[in-house]
Scaffold this active site. Structure first.
Site, PDB file in Angstrom:
ATOM      1  N   PRO A  21     -12.162 -53.999  47.468  1.00 28.93           N
ATOM      2  CA  PRO A  21     -13.269 -53.259  46.694  1.00 28.93           C
ATOM      3  C   PRO A  21     -14.421 -54.303  46.216  1.00 28.93           C
ATOM      4  CG  PRO A  21     -11.243 -53.816  45.364  1.00 28.93           C
ATOM      5  CD  PRO A  21     -10.986 -54.184  46.672  1.00 28.93           C
ATOM      6  N   ALA A  23     -18.047 -54.351  44.525  1.00 27.32           N
ATOM      7  CA  ALA A  23     -19.138 -53.575  43.690  1.00 27.32           C
ATOM      8  C   ALA A  23     -20.281 -53.650  43.995  1.00 27.32           C
ATOM      9  CB  ALA A  23     -19.193 -54.603  42.044  1.00 27.32           C
ATOM     10  N   GLN A  75     -10.254 -48.076  42.202  1.00 25.79           N
ATOM     11  CA  GLN A  75     -10.014 -49.137  41.416  1.00 25.79           C
ATOM     12  C   GLN A  75     -10.588 -49.093  40.061  1.00 25.79           C
ATOM     13  OE1 GLN A  75     -11.740 -53.309  41.313  1.00 25.79           O
ATOM     14  NE2 GLN A  75      -9.776 -53.844  42.216  1.00 25.79           N
ATOM     15  N   CYS A 105     -10.819 -59.848  38.298  1.00 29.76           N
ATOM     16  CA  CYS A 105     -12.299 -59.876  38.127  1.00 29.76           C
ATOM     17  C   CYS A 105     -12.447 -61.170  37.135  1.00 29.76           C
ATOM     18  CB  CYS A 105     -13.082 -58.752  37.584  1.00 29.76           C
ATOM     19  SG  CYS A 105     -14.705 -58.968  37.224  1.00 29.76           S
ATOM     20  N   LYS A 143      -4.497 -55.601  41.907  1.00 32.55           N
ATOM     21  CA  LYS A 143      -5.243 -56.819  42.583  1.00 32.55           C
ATOM     22  C   LYS A 143      -5.546 -57.839  41.524  1.00 32.55           C
ATOM     23  CE  LYS A 143      -9.056 -57.652  45.458  1.00 32.55           C
ATOM     24  NZ  LYS A 143     -10.183 -58.241  44.808  1.00 32.55           N
ATOM     25  N   ASN A 204      -5.446 -61.804  50.364  1.00 29.76           N
ATOM     26  CA  ASN A 204      -7.122 -61.865  50.458  1.00 29.76           C
ATOM     27  C   ASN A 204      -7.617 -63.193  49.964  1.00 29.76           C
ATOM     28  OD1 ASN A 204      -9.474 -60.953  47.991  1.00 29.76           O
ATOM     29  ND2 ASN A 204      -9.867 -60.631  49.947  1.00 29.76           N
ATOM     30  N   ARG A 229     -16.191 -59.859  51.787  1.00 29.39           N
ATOM     31  CA  ARG A 229     -17.431 -60.212  52.346  1.00 29.39           C
ATOM     32  C   ARG A 229     -17.688 -60.083  53.658  1.00 29.39           C
ATOM     33  NH1 ARG A 229     -17.761 -65.310  48.395  1.00 29.39           N
ATOM     34  NH2 ARG A 229     -15.549 -65.278  48.878  1.00 29.39           N
TER      35      ARG A 229
END
Ligand code: FMN
Length: 314
Positions: A21, A23, A75, A105, A143, A204, A229
């Site tokens: 995910p 943003a 998410q 986050c 996550k 990840n 990315r």
């Protein structure tokens, strides 16, 4: 690297290479692209449960999908178990098969509100959120990060709690909250988490080539990997890793993204998204720097298309 289908709850994902995910990026067009390239799953960007509750239109727009998207994963970001449960069970999410809970986050405002990675410090609340979301009857995944501080990693114990609370899969971003988005991920901590649970563990962080992906799988023993990315720079990475040639070139891909975005989103969103995506795609294209200013100044879709065609000549 062993590329295989991956069972998550009652679903069989077509591959164990997942798109993260992101943003501002993983809107419907990008998710379709990632899956077409071979990603086994792609999530919406984080969607605030409070934003949904207060009927914020911009937040609701993040839920846009169509029947063309085969497996749909949203998410959710939130720290209040009652609100998370209510939104997970609400009609707003009826099209989604999977709810991923953001427990990673690191952004200060999110953390201060007790959301995202702050949930790694409050297991009781994190567990209540997972149990609440499970009441939707959907597949629930988490996550998270390896920990909050780089010298105190506890992803293995946290993963265990998530599994005990009913999570169907856990993705671990191999960096602690304090590392934000840079630095070497901890392969060891992801490996420890893999050994601690029986649900699938996805690794990840820092995958910038097919070799990095191989190394991540080997060193962690994870069931799959998740790319963030680098997939913006090179969406073909999924095709490379899964051995499914895409048959398209970068120019076709970006023009298709533009068309799909224009169809389903407004012009302002399309301009912003395509400019950002093209700018990632330019990174490895020699001699394209000179177009950057023009790219960001293009004020209409026609002007944007012209500069995109110069950057990606075919
Ligand atoms: C611009 C940006 C937006 C992100 N948005 C989200 C998000 O909405 N939800 C989430 O769980 N992680 C988000 N992340 C974190 C990524 O999913 C991923 O965990 C992180 O970038 C590490 O992977 P990478 O090294 O392959 O980029 C974001 C990261 C970036 C750079």
């Amino acid at each position: 690297m062993e590329i295989r289908k991956l069972r998550v709850g009652g679903l069989l994902l077509p591959s164990n290479v997942l798109m993260a995910p992101l943003a501002g990026y993983t809107c419907y067009p990008f998710r379709m692209l990632a899956c077409e390239m071979g990603a086994g799953l792609c999530f919406t960007e984080m969607v605030s449960a409070n934003g949904l509750k207060y009927q914020d239109m911009a937040t609701r727009k993040l839920l846009f999908t169509t029947k063309q998207e085969k497996i749909r994963a949203v998410q959710l970001l939130g720290g209040n178990p009652a609100v998370m449960e209510r939104m997970a069970c609400s009609e707003l999410l009826r099209d989604f098969d999977i709810i991923d809970i953001n427990m990673g986050c690191p952004v200060p405002n999110v953390f201060k509100s007790g959301e995202g990675s702050a949930l790694m410090l409050d297991w009781k609340r994190a567990s209540a959120i997972i149990r609440g979301c499970r009441k939707s009857g959907k597949i629930v995944t988490v996550k998270c990060r390896t920990g909050i501080r780089a010298d105190d990693l506890f992803a293995a114990e946290f993963a265990r709690m998530c599994e005990d609370s009913g999570a169907d899969m856990i993705t671990i971003h191999g960096r602690s909250r304090s590392m934000m988005y840079d630095g070497e991920p901890s392969y060891e901590e992801i490996a420890r988490a893999k050994a601690a649970v029986s649900i699938p563990v996805i690794a990840n962080g820092g995958i910038y080539s097919a070799e990095d992906g191989e190394r991540m799988m080997e060193r962690t023993g994870a069931d799959g990997i998740m790319i963030a990315r680098y997939a913006l720079e090179n969406p073909f990475i999924f095709a490379e890793l899964t051995g499914r040639p895409s048959g398209k070139n970068a120019r076709q891909v970006i023009l298709e993204q533009m068309e799909l975005t224009r169809r389903y989103y407004d012009e302002t969103y399309t301009l912003a998204y395509i400019r950002k995506l093209a700018s990632y795609g330019m990174k490895k294209r020699k001699g394209t720097k000179k177009y950057k200013e023009r790219l960001y100044r293009s004020g209409s879709l026609e002007a944007l298309r012209e500069v995109v065609e110069l950057i990606f000549p075919g």
